[in-house]
Each structure stands twice: as C-alpha cells, then as structure tokens.
Design an enzyme around this catalytic site. Sequence first.
Site, PDB file in Angstrom:
ATOM      1  N   ASP A 143     -43.628  -6.410 106.505  1.00  0.00           N
ATOM      2  CA  ASP A 143     -44.797  -5.621 106.929  1.00  0.00           C
ATOM      3  C   ASP A 143     -46.097  -6.230 106.385  1.00  0.00           C
ATOM      4  O   ASP A 143     -47.049  -6.477 107.123  1.00  0.00           O
ATOM      5  CB  ASP A 143     -44.646  -4.149 106.496  1.00  0.00           C
ATOM      6  CG  ASP A 143     -44.293  -4.000 105.013  1.00  0.00           C
ATOM      7  OD1 ASP A 143     -43.826  -4.979 104.400  1.00  0.00           O
ATOM      8  OD2 ASP A 143     -44.519  -2.908 104.452  1.00  0.00           O
ATOM      9  N   THR A 198     -56.237  -8.960  91.289  1.00  0.00           N
ATOM     10  CA  THR A 198     -55.262  -8.900  92.395  1.00  0.00           C
ATOM     11  C   THR A 198     -54.312  -7.710  92.175  1.00  0.00           C
ATOM     12  O   THR A 198     -54.366  -7.079  91.127  1.00  0.00           O
ATOM     13  CB  THR A 198     -54.376 -10.170  92.423  1.00  0.00           C
ATOM     14  OG1 THR A 198     -53.484 -10.110  91.295  1.00  0.00           O
ATOM     15  CG2 THR A 198     -55.164 -11.454  92.375  1.00  0.00           C
ATOM     16  N   ASN A 213     -46.530 -20.086  94.687  1.00  0.00           N
ATOM     17  CA  ASN A 213     -47.385 -19.009  94.173  1.00  0.00           C
ATOM     18  C   ASN A 213     -46.599 -17.722  93.888  1.00  0.00           C
ATOM     19  O   ASN A 213     -47.029 -16.909  93.080  1.00  0.00           O
ATOM     20  CB  ASN A 213     -48.484 -18.752  95.223  1.00  0.00           C
ATOM     21  CG  ASN A 213     -49.253 -17.477  94.966  1.00  0.00           C
ATOM     22  OD1 ASN A 213     -50.114 -17.429  94.097  1.00  0.00           O
ATOM     23  ND2 ASN A 213     -48.929 -16.427  95.705  1.00  0.00           N
ATOM     24  N   ASP A 228     -37.142 -15.059 100.738  1.00  0.00           N
ATOM     25  CA  ASP A 228     -37.114 -14.758  99.308  1.00  0.00           C
ATOM     26  C   ASP A 228     -36.975 -16.112  98.598  1.00  0.00           C
ATOM     27  O   ASP A 228     -35.984 -16.823  98.799  1.00  0.00           O
ATOM     28  CB  ASP A 228     -35.904 -13.865  99.024  1.00  0.00           C
ATOM     29  CG  ASP A 228     -35.766 -13.516  97.553  1.00  0.00           C
ATOM     30  OD1 ASP A 228     -36.348 -14.226  96.701  1.00  0.00           O
ATOM     31  OD2 ASP A 228     -35.056 -12.539  97.254  1.00  0.00           O
ATOM     32  N   VAL A 229     -37.958 -16.463  97.764  1.00  0.00           N
ATOM     33  CA  VAL A 229     -37.927 -17.806  97.165  1.00  0.00           C
ATOM     34  C   VAL A 229     -36.751 -18.003  96.204  1.00  0.00           C
ATOM     35  O   VAL A 229     -36.409 -19.143  95.866  1.00  0.00           O
ATOM     36  CB  VAL A 229     -39.249 -18.167  96.432  1.00  0.00           C
ATOM     37  CG1 VAL A 229     -40.413 -18.220  97.394  1.00  0.00           C
ATOM     38  CG2 VAL A 229     -39.522 -17.209  95.273  1.00  0.00           C
ATOM     39  N   LYS A 248     -43.218 -18.946  83.025  1.00  0.00           N
ATOM     40  CA  LYS A 248     -44.400 -19.747  83.376  1.00  0.00           C
ATOM     41  C   LYS A 248     -44.437 -21.032  82.530  1.00  0.00           C
ATOM     42  O   LYS A 248     -44.911 -22.076  82.995  1.00  0.00           O
ATOM     43  CB  LYS A 248     -45.677 -18.934  83.197  1.00  0.00           C
ATOM     44  CG  LYS A 248     -45.856 -17.822  84.237  1.00  0.00           C
ATOM     45  CD  LYS A 248     -46.044 -18.365  85.652  1.00  0.00           C
ATOM     46  CE  LYS A 248     -46.477 -17.281  86.626  1.00  0.00           C
ATOM     47  NZ  LYS A 248     -46.592 -17.753  88.019  1.00  0.00           N
ATOM     48  N   TYR A 293     -41.880 -13.235  81.512  1.00  0.00           N
ATOM     49  CA  TYR A 293     -42.885 -13.860  82.392  1.00  0.00           C
ATOM     50  C   TYR A 293     -43.474 -15.102  81.735  1.00  0.00           C
ATOM     51  O   TYR A 293     -43.587 -16.160  82.362  1.00  0.00           O
ATOM     52  CB  TYR A 293     -43.966 -12.821  82.687  1.00  0.00           C
ATOM     53  CG  TYR A 293     -45.125 -13.306  83.529  1.00  0.00           C
ATOM     54  CD1 TYR A 293     -45.020 -13.370  84.916  1.00  0.00           C
ATOM     55  CD2 TYR A 293     -46.341 -13.666  82.941  1.00  0.00           C
ATOM     56  CE1 TYR A 293     -46.099 -13.796  85.692  1.00  0.00           C
ATOM     57  CE2 TYR A 293     -47.418 -14.078  83.707  1.00  0.00           C
ATOM     58  CZ  TYR A 293     -47.297 -14.140  85.080  1.00  0.00           C
ATOM     59  OH  TYR A 293     -48.366 -14.556  85.840  1.00  0.00           O
TER      60      TYR A 293
HETATM   61  N1  LIG Z   1     -53.599 -11.870  88.837  1.00  0.00           N
HETATM   62  C1  LIG Z   1     -53.633 -12.485  87.678  1.00  0.00           C
HETATM   63  O1  LIG Z   1     -54.390 -12.085  86.772  1.00  0.00           O
HETATM   64  C2  LIG Z   1     -52.754 -13.699  87.427  1.00  0.00           C
HETATM   65  C3  LIG Z   1     -52.861 -14.318  86.184  1.00  0.00           C
HETATM   66  C4  LIG Z   1     -52.086 -15.435  85.937  1.00  0.00           C
HETATM   67  C5  LIG Z   1     -51.241 -15.932  86.920  1.00  0.00           C
HETATM   68  N2  LIG Z   1     -51.153 -15.289  88.107  1.00  0.00           N
HETATM   69  C6  LIG Z   1     -50.225 -15.854  89.089  1.00  0.00           C
HETATM   70  O2  LIG Z   1     -50.846 -15.911  90.362  1.00  0.00           O
HETATM   71  C7  LIG Z   1     -49.831 -15.867  91.376  1.00  0.00           C
HETATM   72  C8  LIG Z   1     -50.214 -14.854  92.426  1.00  0.00           C
HETATM   73  O3  LIG Z   1     -50.212 -13.564  91.854  1.00  0.00           O
HETATM   74  P1  LIG Z   1     -51.248 -12.439  92.290  1.00  0.00           P
HETATM   75  O4  LIG Z   1     -52.046 -12.108  91.104  1.00  0.00           O
HETATM   76  O5  LIG Z   1     -51.916 -12.838  93.548  1.00  0.00           O
HETATM   77  O6  LIG Z   1     -50.279 -11.190  92.509  1.00  0.00           O
HETATM   78  P2  LIG Z   1     -49.496 -10.685  93.804  1.00  0.00           P
HETATM   79  O7  LIG Z   1     -48.529  -9.686  93.316  1.00  0.00           O
HETATM   80  O8  LIG Z   1     -50.479 -10.262  94.847  1.00  0.00           O
HETATM   81  O9  LIG Z   1     -48.768 -12.002  94.337  1.00  0.00           O
HETATM   82  C9  LIG Z   1     -47.421 -12.319  94.137  1.00  0.00           C
HETATM   83  C10 LIG Z   1     -46.782 -12.471  95.501  1.00  0.00           C
HETATM   84  O10 LIG Z   1     -45.470 -13.008  95.341  1.00  0.00           O
HETATM   85  C11 LIG Z   1     -44.607 -12.305  96.218  1.00  0.00           C
HETATM   86  N3  LIG Z   1     -43.220 -12.404  95.764  1.00  0.00           N
HETATM   87  C12 LIG Z   1     -42.649 -11.817  94.684  1.00  0.00           C
HETATM   88  N4  LIG Z   1     -41.346 -12.119  94.623  1.00  0.00           N
HETATM   89  C13 LIG Z   1     -41.074 -12.931  95.687  1.00  0.00           C
HETATM   90  C14 LIG Z   1     -39.913 -13.563  96.166  1.00  0.00           C
HETATM   91  N5  LIG Z   1     -38.730 -13.434  95.546  1.00  0.00           N
HETATM   92  N6  LIG Z   1     -40.008 -14.319  97.289  1.00  0.00           N
HETATM   93  C15 LIG Z   1     -41.189 -14.459  97.936  1.00  0.00           C
HETATM   94  N7  LIG Z   1     -42.324 -13.865  97.526  1.00  0.00           N
HETATM   95  C16 LIG Z   1     -42.266 -13.108  96.422  1.00  0.00           C
HETATM   96  C17 LIG Z   1     -45.128 -10.871  96.185  1.00  0.00           C
HETATM   97  O11 LIG Z   1     -44.645 -10.107  97.251  1.00  0.00           O
HETATM   98  C18 LIG Z   1     -46.635 -11.133  96.238  1.00  0.00           C
HETATM   99  O12 LIG Z   1     -47.067 -11.280  97.587  1.00  0.00           O
HETATM  100  C19 LIG Z   1     -48.524 -15.551  90.641  1.00  0.00           C
HETATM  101  O13 LIG Z   1     -47.802 -16.746  90.439  1.00  0.00           O
HETATM  102  C20 LIG Z   1     -48.993 -15.003  89.318  1.00  0.00           C
HETATM  103  O14 LIG Z   1     -48.039 -15.171  88.296  1.00  0.00           O
HETATM  104  C21 LIG Z   1     -51.887 -14.193  88.394  1.00  0.00           C
END
Ligand SMILES: NC(=O)c1ccc[n+]([C@@H]2O[C@H](COP(=O)([O-])OP(=O)(O)OC[C@H]3O[C@@H](n4cnc5c(N)ncnc54)[C@H](O)[C@@H]3O)[C@@H](O)[C@H]2O)c1
Length: 262
Positions: free
Chosen positions: A45, A195, A94, A67-68, A164, A160
């Site tokens: 969706d 986000t 990502n 699903d990755v 990472k 986490y």
């Molecule tokens: N937002 C922050 O402050 C922050 C800080 C450091 C790192 N990050 C990293 O940035 C990246 C994006 O995160 P974001 O902040 O946009 O959050 P987000 O939750 O919007 O993005 C994560 C995405 O990954 C998808 N996902 C989760 N499991 C999955 C799977 N098994 N298969 C396919 N897709 C899957 C989720 O549905 C989501 O769309 C991530 O790697 C996160 O660790 C974010």
Amino acid sequence: MERGLRRFEGKTAVITGGATGVGFATARRLAEEGARVVIGGRRADVGLQAEEALRAAGLEAAFVAADVADEVQVRLLMDEAVRRYGSLDVLVNNAATFSPGGFMETPWPEWRRVFDVIVSGAYFCTKEAARLMIAQGAKGRIVNVSSINSTRALEESSHYNAAKGALDQLTRNTALELIGRGIRVNGVALGFIDTPMSVVDGVKEHETDWFRDIYVARKKIPQQRTGKPEEAAGAIAFLASDDASYLCGAVVPVDGGLSITF
Ligand SMILES: NC(=O)c1ccc[n+]([C@@H]2O[C@H](COP(=O)([O-])OP(=O)(O)OC[C@H]3O[C@@H](n4cnc5c(N)ncnc54)[C@H](O)[C@@H]3O)[C@@H](O)[C@H]2O)c1
C-alpha cells in the site's frame, strides 16, 4: 535540489525501503535527476502510493514488493528492475528496522530480525545487484545508508548499532572487492533526520525537551537542528554519482556536525 543536475539520465536505481523517509526522498532526487527508480519494499500500500506520487510528478518510478531479508525476493526485485528498465546502475541499501530495547531485554528473534534486515538485507541486495552490474559490463554504484550510531554507543540500541557497525564493515569490504569490477561502494552515516523512524512510542524524539536541551541549546548538533530527508538524499545522490568518482569505501557523516562534538 540544485535545479538542472541530470546525473542519472538513462540510469536505473533500486532503492530499498524507498517508499518512506530518506528512501523516498532519495527515490525522488534520483528520479528528478533522470533515473528510472525502482522502490523495493515490504508494504504494497505504501509502496504503490510512493510510486503514484513520483509518477504524478512526471517521474519514472515503479514499486516492487520485496522483503530485503529474503534472498529469493531480493533476486526477483533486481531481475525485475533490469527486465523493466534494461539495466541496473545504482543500488541504495536503505531499508532498516528498529524498535528500542535494552540489551538484556532484547529477545533473540528481535535481535535477529534487525540483523536480517540491515546486514543480511544489504548482503543479499549487494550480491544480486553486483551480479547484474558485472554481467552488463557497466559501471555500478552502491550506497549503504548507515547511522552515526554505527561507531557510538546509545542506550536501548545495541542490536541496531551493532548491525549498522556491521553494515559499515560491509561497505568497506565490498568496496575493496568490487572496485576492480567497476562497482563503487560507499555509505552515509546519518544523524538525526526527521522521518517516520524518529517517532518512538508515538513521540517525535526531536520534539522532546531532552533533544531541545542537549542537541539544540547545548549545540551537541552544531547546526542546532535535525536534518531533512532531502538533505540525506542529496548526500546519497552525490555518492551515487560520478561527482564522487574518487570515493571508495567511505562512510560519510551527514549529521549537522553531531559526530564532531562527541
Ligand atoms: N531517521 C533517522 O534519524 C536516521 C538516523 C540514522 C540512520 N537512519 C537510516 O536511514 C534509513 C532510512 O530510515 P528512515 O529514517 O527514512 O526511516 P523509515 O522507517 O521511513 O525507512 C525505513 C524503510 O525501510 C523499510 N523496511 C523495513 N524493513 C524492510 C524489509 N525487510 N524489506 C524492505 N523494506 C523494509 C520500511 O518499510 C521503511 O520504508 C535507515 O537505514 C535508517 O537506519 C535514519
């Protein structure tokens, strides 16, 4: 974005978890610069909404459910990108998942889920994408989305942060092994980006008193604010472009200076 840049004309980019947050901003940025983007994600969706939003803006985008953490689904995702658009040039690893929990309280299934998505997900995606990039004999670019927590400790994040940290090592090791085959691998280490992931238990962590006190008022983040997904996307697009032609295995902080004050 800087208007007029078209660094990804004729290129195909796969962005995992590309329907939301940083992934969506990256999909938009690469598409605005001429890429045909394939969003790989679990939730149909949200993925189809993202595809529709990009198409409504006149951009070339497709959502493919994957699903990755599942090797077979990842192979189908990469194959579908090539079937649909004829090549695979950029991969952005990502996708990530996270729910906070103390080390002693985190059960094995949760620990494994985080590693499955962040580490094995990047492993499957990199391997499958590299297979196709090598077969097409073209240049490939891979960008891994990491966190400044990959090199630092934070309460309730051992799974986490460890995942990472492993992802950063994967960035360096795959960079070394793939550069001779025409593929450049780099990463970004994000700080606080606004986000969906920054909402914990229904609360936006950036709007809490402790965040305003420590990170903003006391300048733990020298830029005294969170980053926008578009700012993370700008750095990811740079690494995926020829502008980063002499970066190999780098993990670039994108954090408003947070890592220099630790
Ligand atoms: N937002 C922050 O402050 C922050 C800080 C450091 C790192 N990050 C990293 O940035 C990246 C994006 O995160 P974001 O902040 O946009 O959050 P987000 O939750 O919007 O993005 C994560 C995405 O990954 C998808 N996902 C989760 N499991 C999955 C799977 N098994 N298969 C396919 N897709 C899957 C989720 O549905 C989501 O769309 C991530 O790697 C996160 O660790 C974010």
